[in-house]
Design a protein around this motif. Sequence first.
Motif, PDB file in Angstrom:
ATOM      1  N   GLU A   2       0.842  -1.191   0.000  1.00  0.00           N
ATOM      2  CA  GLU A   2       0.000   0.000   0.000  1.00  0.00           C
ATOM      3  C   GLU A   2       0.879   1.244   0.000  1.00  0.00           C
ATOM      4  N   THR A   3       0.658   2.147  -0.948  1.00  0.00           N
ATOM      5  CA  THR A   3       1.515   3.325  -1.073  1.00  0.00           C
ATOM      6  C   THR A   3       1.010   4.526  -0.293  1.00  0.00           C
ATOM      7  N   LEU A   4      -0.265   4.529   0.091  1.00  0.00           N
ATOM      8  CA  LEU A   4      -0.858   5.648   0.824  1.00  0.00           C
ATOM      9  C   LEU A   4      -0.782   6.957   0.044  1.00  0.00           C
ATOM     10  N   GLY A   5      -0.562   6.865  -1.268  1.00  0.00           N
ATOM     11  CA  GLY A   5      -0.492   8.065  -2.086  1.00  0.00           C
ATOM     12  C   GLY A   5       0.795   8.850  -1.924  1.00  0.00           C
ATOM     13  N   ILE A   6       1.823   8.235  -1.353  1.00  0.00           N
ATOM     14  CA  ILE A   6       3.091   8.929  -1.118  1.00  0.00           C
ATOM     15  C   ILE A   6       3.957   8.853  -2.370  1.00  0.00           C
ATOM     16  N   THR A   7       4.247  10.008  -2.925  1.00  0.00           N
ATOM     17  CA  THR A   7       5.114  10.076  -4.110  1.00  0.00           C
ATOM     18  C   THR A   7       6.250  11.072  -3.930  1.00  0.00           C
ATOM     19  N   SER A   8       6.318  11.730  -2.780  1.00  0.00           N
ATOM     20  CA  SER A   8       7.355  12.732  -2.544  1.00  0.00           C
ATOM     21  C   SER A   8       7.653  12.816  -1.054  1.00  0.00           C
ATOM     22  N   PHE A   9       8.745  13.499  -0.728  1.00  0.00           N
ATOM     23  CA  PHE A   9       9.097  13.701   0.672  1.00  0.00           C
ATOM     24  C   PHE A   9       8.025  14.510   1.385  1.00  0.00           C
ATOM     25  N   GLU A  10       7.451  15.494   0.688  1.00  0.00           N
ATOM     26  CA  GLU A  10       6.395  16.315   1.295  1.00  0.00           C
ATOM     27  C   GLU A  10       5.185  15.469   1.676  1.00  0.00           C
ATOM     28  N   ASP A  11       4.853  14.477   0.841  1.00  0.00           N
ATOM     29  CA  ASP A  11       3.747  13.565   1.172  1.00  0.00           C
ATOM     30  C   ASP A  11       4.051  12.805   2.461  1.00  0.00           C
ATOM     31  N   LEU A  12       5.281  12.336   2.591  1.00  0.00           N
ATOM     32  CA  LEU A  12       5.689  11.615   3.805  1.00  0.00           C
ATOM     33  C   LEU A  12       5.516  12.486   5.036  1.00  0.00           C
ATOM     34  N   PRO A  54      18.773  24.802   2.708  1.00  0.00           N
ATOM     35  CA  PRO A  54      19.205  25.289   4.019  1.00  0.00           C
ATOM     36  C   PRO A  54      18.824  24.300   5.111  1.00  0.00           C
ATOM     37  N   PHE A  55      19.700  24.109   6.096  1.00  0.00           N
ATOM     38  CA  PHE A  55      19.491  23.074   7.103  1.00  0.00           C
ATOM     39  C   PHE A  55      18.187  23.259   7.868  1.00  0.00           C
ATOM     40  N   ASP A  56      17.719  24.517   8.007  1.00  0.00           N
ATOM     41  CA  ASP A  56      16.516  24.779   8.796  1.00  0.00           C
ATOM     42  C   ASP A  56      15.260  24.968   7.934  1.00  0.00           C
ATOM     43  N   ALA A  57      15.346  24.643   6.636  1.00  0.00           N
ATOM     44  CA  ALA A  57      14.159  24.754   5.770  1.00  0.00           C
ATOM     45  C   ALA A  57      13.096  23.763   6.210  1.00  0.00           C
ATOM     46  N   GLN A  58      11.835  24.178   6.125  1.00  0.00           N
ATOM     47  CA  GLN A  58      10.718  23.328   6.521  1.00  0.00           C
ATOM     48  C   GLN A  58       9.780  23.111   5.335  1.00  0.00           C
ATOM     49  N   PRO A  59       9.335  21.875   5.104  1.00  0.00           N
ATOM     50  CA  PRO A  59       8.396  21.625   4.009  1.00  0.00           C
ATOM     51  C   PRO A  59       7.048  22.277   4.287  1.00  0.00           C
ATOM     52  N   ASP A  60       6.455  22.843   3.262  1.00  0.00           N
ATOM     53  CA  ASP A  60       5.148  23.495   3.379  1.00  0.00           C
ATOM     54  C   ASP A  60       4.081  22.450   3.067  1.00  0.00           C
ATOM     55  N   VAL A  61       3.564  21.826   4.119  1.00  0.00           N
ATOM     56  CA  VAL A  61       2.613  20.731   3.932  1.00  0.00           C
ATOM     57  C   VAL A  61       1.395  20.914   4.827  1.00  0.00           C
ATOM     58  N   ARG A  62       0.306  20.255   4.435  1.00  0.00           N
ATOM     59  CA  ARG A  62      -0.901  20.207   5.253  1.00  0.00           C
ATOM     60  C   ARG A  62      -1.031  18.793   5.796  1.00  0.00           C
ATOM     61  N   PRO A  63      -1.116  18.634   7.123  1.00  0.00           N
ATOM     62  CA  PRO A  63      -1.188  17.287   7.696  1.00  0.00           C
ATOM     63  C   PRO A  63      -2.331  16.458   7.109  1.00  0.00           C
ATOM     64  N   THR A  64      -2.053  15.206   6.841  1.00  0.00           N
ATOM     65  CA  THR A  64      -3.074  14.275   6.358  1.00  0.00           C
ATOM     66  C   THR A  64      -3.997  13.901   7.514  1.00  0.00           C
ATOM     67  N   ASP A  65      -5.307  13.929   7.281  1.00  0.00           N
ATOM     68  CA  ASP A  65      -6.265  13.584   8.334  1.00  0.00           C
ATOM     69  C   ASP A  65      -6.131  12.106   8.711  1.00  0.00           C
ATOM     70  N   LYS A  66      -5.993  11.844  10.004  1.00  0.00           N
ATOM     71  CA  LYS A  66      -5.869  10.469  10.487  1.00  0.00           C
ATOM     72  C   LYS A  66      -6.568  10.335  11.830  1.00  0.00           C
ATOM     73  N   THR A  67      -6.913   9.099  12.179  1.00  0.00           N
ATOM     74  CA  THR A  67      -7.419   8.779  13.517  1.00  0.00           C
ATOM     75  C   THR A  67      -6.580   7.639  14.073  1.00  0.00           C
ATOM     76  N   VAL A  68      -6.336   7.687  15.372  1.00  0.00           N
ATOM     77  CA  VAL A  68      -5.530   6.667  16.042  1.00  0.00           C
ATOM     78  C   VAL A  68      -6.300   6.179  17.257  1.00  0.00           C
ATOM     79  N   GLN A  69      -6.346   4.861  17.448  1.00  0.00           N
ATOM     80  CA  GLN A  69      -7.099   4.284  18.568  1.00  0.00           C
ATOM     81  C   GLN A  69      -6.270   4.224  19.851  1.00  0.00           C
ATOM     82  N   ASP A  70      -5.047   3.733  19.745  1.00  0.00           N
ATOM     83  CA  ASP A  70      -4.198   3.549  20.925  1.00  0.00           C
ATOM     84  C   ASP A  70      -2.747   3.396  20.463  1.00  0.00           C
ATOM     85  N   THR A  71      -1.860   3.065  21.391  1.00  0.00           N
ATOM     86  CA  THR A  71      -0.446   2.972  21.061  1.00  0.00           C
ATOM     87  C   THR A  71      -0.166   1.892  20.030  1.00  0.00           C
TER      88      THR A  71
END
Length: 200
Positions: A2-12, A54-71
Amino acid sequence: METLGITSFEDLVAHLDGLINAARRTYVEREAVDFVASLRRRLVRIHNHLSDQPFDAQPDVRPTDKTVQDTDDFIQQFGKLTEACRGAGLPTPLAHYLHTARLRLRFTLRGDSGHRIVSRDEHNGPAQLSWAQGKGQVEVVNSSAYGFGVKAKSPVPEDTVVEVITEEEGRRRRYECLVVYCTQEGMQYHLGLEIFAVKQ
Protein backbone atom coordinates in the motif's frame (compact mmCIF):
# COMPACT_ATOMS: atom_id res chain seq x y z
CA MET A 1 2.33 -2.84 -0.99
CA GLU A 2 0.00 0.00 0.00
CA THR A 3 1.52 3.33 -1.07
CA LEU A 4 -0.86 5.65 0.82
CA GLY A 5 -0.49 8.07 -2.09
CA ILE A 6 3.09 8.93 -1.12
CA THR A 7 5.11 10.08 -4.11
CA SER A 8 7.35 12.73 -2.54
CA PHE A 9 9.10 13.70 0.67
CA GLU A 10 6.39 16.32 1.30
CA ASP A 11 3.75 13.56 1.17
CA LEU A 12 5.69 11.62 3.80
CA VAL A 13 5.90 14.64 6.12
CA ALA A 14 2.16 15.32 5.70
CA HIS A 15 1.40 11.74 6.78
CA LEU A 16 3.81 11.94 9.73
CA ASP A 17 2.27 15.23 10.87
CA GLY A 18 -1.21 13.77 10.61
CA LEU A 19 -0.21 10.69 12.60
CA ILE A 20 1.47 12.76 15.31
CA ASN A 21 -1.52 15.13 15.58
CA ALA A 22 -3.97 12.23 15.83
CA ALA A 23 -1.86 10.53 18.50
CA ARG A 24 -1.81 13.69 20.62
CA ARG A 25 -5.61 13.79 20.61
CA THR A 26 -5.97 10.35 22.16
CA TYR A 27 -4.24 7.99 24.56
CA VAL A 28 -0.94 7.05 22.94
CA GLU A 29 2.16 6.55 25.05
CA ARG A 30 4.12 9.79 25.11
CA GLU A 31 7.39 8.00 24.40
CA ALA A 32 6.00 6.76 21.09
CA VAL A 33 4.72 10.17 20.02
CA ASP A 34 7.96 11.91 21.02
CA PHE A 35 9.94 9.30 19.10
CA VAL A 36 8.05 9.91 15.84
CA ALA A 37 8.10 13.69 16.33
CA SER A 38 11.90 13.57 16.74
CA LEU A 39 12.14 11.30 13.71
CA ARG A 40 10.14 13.79 11.63
CA ARG A 41 12.52 16.60 12.61
CA ARG A 42 15.59 14.49 11.79
CA LEU A 43 14.21 13.35 8.44
CA VAL A 44 13.78 16.98 7.43
CA ARG A 45 17.41 17.69 8.38
CA ILE A 46 18.63 14.71 6.33
CA HIS A 47 16.41 15.62 3.37
CA ASN A 48 17.68 19.21 3.43
CA HIS A 49 21.26 17.92 3.40
CA LEU A 50 20.65 15.50 0.53
CA SER A 51 18.82 18.12 -1.55
CA ASP A 52 21.22 21.00 -0.80
CA GLN A 53 18.58 23.07 0.97
CA PRO A 54 19.21 25.29 4.02
CA PHE A 55 19.49 23.07 7.10
CA ASP A 56 16.52 24.78 8.80
CA ALA A 57 14.16 24.75 5.77
CA GLN A 58 10.72 23.33 6.52
CA PRO A 59 8.40 21.62 4.01
CA ASP A 60 5.15 23.49 3.38
CA VAL A 61 2.61 20.73 3.93
CA ARG A 62 -0.90 20.21 5.25
CA PRO A 63 -1.19 17.29 7.70
CA THR A 64 -3.07 14.28 6.36
CA ASP A 65 -6.26 13.58 8.33
CA LYS A 66 -5.87 10.47 10.49
CA THR A 67 -7.42 8.78 13.52
CA VAL A 68 -5.53 6.67 16.04
CA GLN A 69 -7.10 4.28 18.57
CA ASP A 70 -4.20 3.55 20.93
CA THR A 71 -0.45 2.97 21.06
CA ASP A 72 -0.56 -0.36 19.22
CA ASP A 73 -2.61 1.21 16.43
CA PHE A 74 -0.14 4.11 16.30
CA ILE A 75 2.79 1.70 15.92
CA GLN A 76 0.93 -0.28 13.26
CA GLN A 77 0.09 2.83 11.25
CA PHE A 78 3.67 4.05 11.48
CA GLY A 79 4.80 0.66 10.21
CA LYS A 80 2.47 0.89 7.21
CA LEU A 81 3.78 4.38 6.51
CA THR A 82 7.40 3.20 6.48
CA GLU A 83 6.47 0.29 4.19
CA ALA A 84 4.68 2.66 1.80
CA CYS A 85 7.80 4.80 1.54
CA ARG A 86 9.91 1.87 0.31
CA GLY A 87 8.23 2.07 -3.08
CA ALA A 88 7.71 5.83 -3.20
CA GLY A 89 10.96 6.76 -4.91
CA LEU A 90 12.42 8.52 -1.88
CA PRO A 91 16.22 8.77 -1.60
CA THR A 92 17.70 5.51 -0.31
CA PRO A 93 19.16 7.08 2.88
CA LEU A 94 15.70 8.34 3.90
CA ALA A 95 14.04 4.97 3.21
CA HIS A 96 16.70 3.11 5.20
CA TYR A 97 16.53 5.62 8.06
CA LEU A 98 12.76 5.14 8.24
CA HIS A 99 13.10 1.35 8.25
CA THR A 100 15.61 1.51 11.10
CA ALA A 101 13.33 3.87 13.02
CA ARG A 102 10.46 1.41 12.68
CA LEU A 103 12.58 -1.35 14.24
CA ARG A 104 13.67 0.95 17.05
CA LEU A 105 10.14 2.08 17.86
CA ARG A 106 8.76 -1.46 18.04
CA PHE A 107 11.74 -2.71 20.03
CA THR A 108 11.74 0.22 22.46
CA LEU A 109 8.04 -0.08 23.30
CA ARG A 110 7.33 -3.78 22.78
CA GLY A 111 10.72 -5.48 22.90
CA ASP A 112 13.15 -6.48 25.63
CA SER A 113 14.43 -3.28 27.19
CA GLY A 114 17.46 -5.17 28.51
CA HIS A 115 18.88 -5.77 25.05
CA ARG A 116 19.80 -3.79 21.94
CA ILE A 117 18.35 -4.37 18.46
CA VAL A 118 21.92 -4.76 17.16
CA SER A 119 25.11 -5.59 19.04
CA ARG A 120 27.72 -2.95 19.57
CA ASP A 121 31.02 -3.55 17.80
CA GLU A 122 34.37 -3.49 19.51
CA HIS A 123 35.60 -0.89 17.00
CA ASN A 124 37.03 2.13 18.75
CA GLY A 125 39.84 4.57 18.32
CA PRO A 126 40.45 7.92 16.66
CA ALA A 127 38.28 9.28 13.85
CA GLN A 128 37.82 12.54 11.98
CA LEU A 129 34.59 14.47 12.51
CA SER A 130 33.54 17.38 10.27
CA TRP A 131 30.41 19.49 9.88
CA ALA A 132 29.48 22.81 8.31
CA GLN A 133 30.87 24.88 11.17
CA GLY A 134 34.00 22.93 12.07
CA LYS A 135 36.06 19.76 12.22
CA GLY A 136 38.34 17.87 14.56
CA GLN A 137 39.52 14.53 15.83
CA VAL A 138 37.24 12.47 18.06
CA GLU A 139 37.53 9.18 19.89
CA VAL A 140 35.07 6.44 18.96
CA VAL A 141 34.02 4.74 22.21
CA ASN A 142 31.36 2.42 20.78
CA SER A 143 29.80 1.65 17.42
CA SER A 144 27.19 -0.49 15.70
CA ALA A 145 25.67 -0.86 12.25
CA TYR A 146 23.41 2.10 13.11
CA GLY A 147 25.77 4.64 14.63
CA PHE A 148 28.64 5.75 16.85
CA GLY A 149 29.27 7.06 20.31
CA VAL A 150 32.22 9.46 20.24
CA LYS A 151 34.07 11.73 22.65
CA ALA A 152 34.82 15.21 21.30
CA LYS A 153 36.57 18.30 22.63
CA SER A 154 33.81 20.63 21.40
CA PRO A 155 30.01 20.38 21.45
CA VAL A 156 28.04 19.81 18.25
CA PRO A 157 24.32 20.73 18.32
CA GLU A 158 21.67 18.03 18.03
CA ASP A 159 20.28 17.44 14.52
CA THR A 160 23.54 18.56 12.91
CA VAL A 161 24.64 16.56 9.87
CA VAL A 162 28.26 15.43 10.28
CA GLU A 163 30.76 13.29 8.41
CA VAL A 164 32.83 10.68 10.25
CA ILE A 165 35.97 9.22 8.68
CA THR A 166 37.41 6.06 10.25
CA GLU A 167 40.20 3.62 9.50
CA GLU A 168 38.84 0.07 9.61
CA GLU A 169 41.07 -2.90 8.82
CA GLY A 170 43.36 -0.67 6.80
CA ARG A 171 40.50 0.90 4.85
CA ARG A 172 39.21 4.43 5.14
CA ARG A 173 35.42 4.66 5.45
CA ARG A 174 33.20 7.72 5.40
CA TYR A 175 29.84 7.92 7.17
CA GLU A 176 27.21 10.63 7.02
CA CYS A 177 25.50 10.88 10.37
CA LEU A 178 23.08 12.95 12.38
CA VAL A 179 23.87 14.10 15.91
CA VAL A 180 21.06 12.79 18.13
CA TYR A 181 22.48 13.87 21.48
CA CYS A 182 25.38 15.84 22.90
CA THR A 183 26.13 15.69 26.62
CA GLN A 184 29.04 17.20 28.52
CA GLU A 185 31.23 14.78 30.46
CA GLY A 186 33.94 16.63 32.32
CA MET A 187 36.09 18.48 29.80
CA GLN A 188 34.73 16.49 26.86
CA TYR A 189 31.43 15.95 25.08
CA HIS A 190 29.78 12.62 24.38
CA LEU A 191 28.04 12.64 20.99
CA GLY A 192 25.52 10.10 19.77
CA LEU A 193 25.63 9.80 15.98
CA GLU A 194 23.10 7.95 13.83
CA ILE A 195 24.36 6.78 10.43
CA PHE A 196 22.17 7.55 7.41
CA ALA A 197 24.66 6.97 4.59
CA VAL A 198 27.97 5.15 4.10
CA LYS A 199 30.45 6.35 1.49
CA GLN A 200 33.44 4.24 0.53
